[in-house]
Write a protein that holds these residues in place. Structure first.
Motif, mmCIF file in Angstrom:
data_model
loop_
_atom_site.group_PDB
_atom_site.id
_atom_site.type_symbol
_atom_site.label_atom_id
_atom_site.label_comp_id
_atom_site.label_asym_id
_atom_site.label_seq_id
_atom_site.Cartn_x
_atom_site.Cartn_y
_atom_site.Cartn_z
ATOM 1 N N ASN A 124 0.790 -1.233 0.140
ATOM 2 C CA ASN A 124 0.001 0.056 0.134
ATOM 3 C C ASN A 124 0.686 1.284 -0.161
ATOM 4 O O ASN A 124 1.340 1.498 0.869
ATOM 5 N N LEU A 125 0.913 1.956 -1.109
ATOM 6 C CA LEU A 125 1.914 2.956 -1.321
ATOM 7 C C LEU A 125 1.557 4.180 -0.353
ATOM 8 O O LEU A 125 2.430 4.893 -0.206
ATOM 9 N N ALA A 126 0.201 4.374 -0.342
ATOM 10 C CA ALA A 126 -0.064 5.636 0.350
ATOM 11 C C ALA A 126 0.269 5.437 1.782
ATOM 12 O O ALA A 126 0.400 6.264 2.574
ATOM 13 N N LEU A 127 -0.131 4.520 2.569
ATOM 14 C CA LEU A 127 0.199 4.147 3.766
ATOM 15 C C LEU A 127 1.713 4.189 4.044
ATOM 16 O O LEU A 127 1.996 4.760 5.131
ATOM 17 N N SER A 128 2.524 3.680 3.091
ATOM 18 C CA SER A 128 3.952 3.806 3.253
ATOM 19 C C SER A 128 4.473 5.231 3.294
ATOM 20 O O SER A 128 5.207 5.609 4.285
ATOM 21 N N VAL A 129 3.984 6.085 2.458
ATOM 22 C CA VAL A 129 4.282 7.560 2.444
ATOM 23 C C VAL A 129 3.891 8.171 3.733
ATOM 24 O O VAL A 129 4.596 8.906 4.299
ATOM 25 N N ALA A 130 2.632 7.789 4.127
ATOM 26 C CA ALA A 130 1.937 8.518 5.346
ATOM 27 C C ALA A 130 2.774 8.142 6.545
ATOM 28 O O ALA A 130 2.954 8.839 7.504
ATOM 29 N N MET A 131 3.071 6.694 6.700
ATOM 30 C CA MET A 131 3.866 6.266 7.767
ATOM 31 C C MET A 131 5.239 6.887 7.951
ATOM 32 O O MET A 131 5.762 7.380 8.905
ATOM 33 N N THR A 132 6.096 6.992 6.826
ATOM 34 C CA THR A 132 7.388 7.745 6.861
ATOM 35 C C THR A 132 7.184 9.208 7.104
ATOM 36 O O THR A 132 7.966 9.578 8.061
ATOM 37 N N LEU A 237 10.882 -6.816 10.274
ATOM 38 C CA LEU A 237 9.877 -7.065 9.056
ATOM 39 C C LEU A 237 8.909 -8.090 9.489
ATOM 40 O O LEU A 237 7.958 -8.065 9.031
ATOM 41 N N THR A 238 9.483 -9.338 9.904
ATOM 42 C CA THR A 238 8.377 -10.229 10.592
ATOM 43 C C THR A 238 7.313 -9.691 11.448
ATOM 44 O O THR A 238 6.044 -10.034 11.117
ATOM 45 N N LEU A 239 7.639 -9.098 12.664
ATOM 46 C CA LEU A 239 6.696 -8.648 13.639
ATOM 47 C C LEU A 239 6.166 -7.567 13.147
ATOM 48 O O LEU A 239 4.725 -7.380 13.385
ATOM 49 N N GLY A 240 6.595 -6.961 12.385
ATOM 50 C CA GLY A 240 5.610 -5.644 11.863
ATOM 51 C C GLY A 240 4.644 -6.330 10.913
ATOM 52 O O GLY A 240 3.280 -5.674 10.889
ATOM 53 N N TYR A 241 4.892 -7.313 9.927
ATOM 54 C CA TYR A 241 3.731 -7.965 9.362
ATOM 55 C C TYR A 241 2.758 -8.647 10.206
ATOM 56 O O TYR A 241 1.600 -8.634 10.034
ATOM 57 N N MET A 242 3.223 -9.497 11.307
ATOM 58 C CA MET A 242 2.411 -10.006 12.122
ATOM 59 C C MET A 242 1.605 -8.883 12.967
ATOM 60 O O MET A 242 0.209 -9.245 13.197
ATOM 61 N N ALA A 243 1.960 -7.956 13.226
ATOM 62 C CA ALA A 243 1.117 -6.923 14.049
ATOM 63 C C ALA A 243 -0.054 -6.441 12.937
ATOM 64 O O ALA A 243 -1.059 -6.217 13.580
ATOM 65 N N ALA A 244 0.298 -6.147 12.039
ATOM 66 C CA ALA A 244 -0.597 -5.721 10.893
ATOM 67 C C ALA A 244 -1.565 -6.723 10.524
ATOM 68 O O ALA A 244 -2.913 -6.657 10.464
ATOM 69 N N ILE A 257 3.479 -2.199 6.287
ATOM 70 C CA ILE A 257 3.597 -1.936 7.666
ATOM 71 C C ILE A 257 4.963 -2.701 7.884
ATOM 72 O O ILE A 257 5.865 -2.215 8.768
ATOM 73 N N SER A 258 5.244 -3.899 7.311
ATOM 74 C CA SER A 258 6.129 -4.531 7.695
ATOM 75 C C SER A 258 7.587 -3.971 7.071
ATOM 76 O O SER A 258 8.715 -3.949 8.143
ATOM 77 N N ILE A 259 7.464 -3.448 5.914
ATOM 78 C CA ILE A 259 8.905 -3.018 5.270
ATOM 79 C C ILE A 259 9.103 -1.738 6.102
ATOM 80 O O ILE A 259 10.274 -1.379 6.433
ATOM 81 N N GLU A 260 8.071 -0.858 6.583
ATOM 82 C CA GLU A 260 8.092 0.425 7.101
ATOM 83 C C GLU A 260 8.590 0.211 8.705
ATOM 84 O O GLU A 260 9.637 1.186 9.027
ATOM 85 N N VAL A 261 8.346 -0.716 9.119
ATOM 86 C CA VAL A 261 8.695 -1.155 10.453
ATOM 87 C C VAL A 261 10.287 -1.749 10.642
ATOM 88 O O VAL A 261 11.030 -1.416 11.533
#
Length: 329
Positions: A124-132, A237-244, A257-261
């Motif tokens: 999700n590109l928009a989510l990635s930019v917003a998180m950063t 990366l793993t725990l970010g994915y699991m949290a989402a 979220i995985s990549i951002e975390v």
């Protein structure tokens, strides 16, 4: 301009390779790079200024329109990564400066390169930019507080001085970039094609400076801290994915979220560590600058072969294309 654009794209594409090559040169021939340490803060400011030039109001729109995924992602980032770093520091019995440096790596916001990885991973590109964007804006408050709570046991932490440092090297350059984009959009549009080249050069100089100042430490503790950074990144990366996933977000948001975390602004970590803790504490962040740009593309390549439906909430195509050009850290 076409030539500069081609060189810039080439520099961004092979960023990790350039960083590794320069790091090796600085390790074996450190003397020419020792004086560059005085310019680390300025260089990071240049990278953040480039980030500001690419930001638009639409980048923050998702925070207001669909805040839950953004809040979940940013909360995961500032909770998971510092705690993983703290646990690894104790389990691996890291020396004080390396332990503080690893916690610092876990406490900085997401790096701009994470947006590129999410784009390639069909997240999700928009989510990635917003998180950063949001994590970067929150960093002046959250990073010093987290460090004081978790790293103060190893080295003295001055949260006020660190707050000022983050404002100087992150918020001011980004704000200046946003303002210039607002009043000179045509000029900025023409110049954004060379941002990757400027960013890559800046990060390479930062890496070479820190490596040259830590030749002996790398020789004795390099493998240990590389292992710590690798585990820190993979668990993030793993725990970010699991949290989402636990919050029942869709696959595209899980990837984002995985990549951002898992990917941090290691350039900021280097600057803060050098200024407040010492050059040895910058070592985990230098290694992260290399490793994150290896693990990120690997994961993105794997995920790119598994298409997913995305519910972006806003049209993020233009925004992400701009951000993809800024491969700061």
């Amino acid at each position: 301009m076409k030539l500069l654009e081609s060189i810039s794209n080439l520099a961004g594409k092979y960023f990790a390779a350039w960083v590794i090559a320069v790091a090796l040169i600085a390790y074996f021939i450190p003397d020419p790079f020792l004086g560059l340490g005085n310019y680390i803060t300025i260089l990071l400011g240049v990278v953040m200024f480039g980030m500001g030039l690419t930001l638009k109001p639409v980048d923050f729109k998702l925070v207001l329109k669909k805040p839950v995924p953004v809040i979940i992602g940013v909360a995961a980032q500032f909770i998971i990564m510092p705690l993983i770093a703290l646990a690894l520091a104790f389990i691996m019995n890291l020396p004080a400066e390396l332990a503080a440096g690893l916690v610092l790596l876990g406490s900085v916001p997401g790096g701009t390169a994470s947006n590129v990885m999410v784009y390639l991973a069909k997240g999700n590109l928009a989510l990635s930019v917003a998180m950063t964007s949001l994590s970067t804006m929150l960093a002046p408050l959250l990073t010093p507080v987290i460090l004081l709570a978790l790293a103060g046991q190893w080295l003295p932490v001055d949260p006020v001085a660190m707050f000022v440092s983050i404002v100087q090297v992150i918020i001011v350059p980004i704000t200046l970039g946003i303002i210039i984009r607002r009043f000179f959009p045509t000029t900025v549009q023409k110049s954004t094609s060379v941002i990757p080249l400027i960013s890559v050069i800046a990060i390479i100089v930062i890496v070479s400076a820190v490596v040259s100042m830590n030749v002996e430490s790398i020789a004795t503790s390099g493998l240990l801290i590389f292992t710590a950074v690798l585990i820190h990144n993979l668990l993030g990366l793993t725990l970010g994915y699991m949290a989402a996933r636990m919050m029942r977000l869709d696959e595209s948001k899980r990837r984002a979220i995985s990549i951002e975390v898992g990917m941090q602004n290691s350039g900021l970590g280097v600057a803060l560590a050098t200024a407040h803790f010492g050059p040895l504490a910058a070592l985990p962040n230098v290694i992260a600058a290399v490793w994150h740009n290896i693990s990120g593309p690997i994961l993105a390549t794997i995920w790119s072969k598994k298409p997913v439906e995305q519910d972006t909430g806003i049209d993020s195509t233009t925004s992400i294309k701009k951000r993809v050009q800024n491969t700061g850290s």
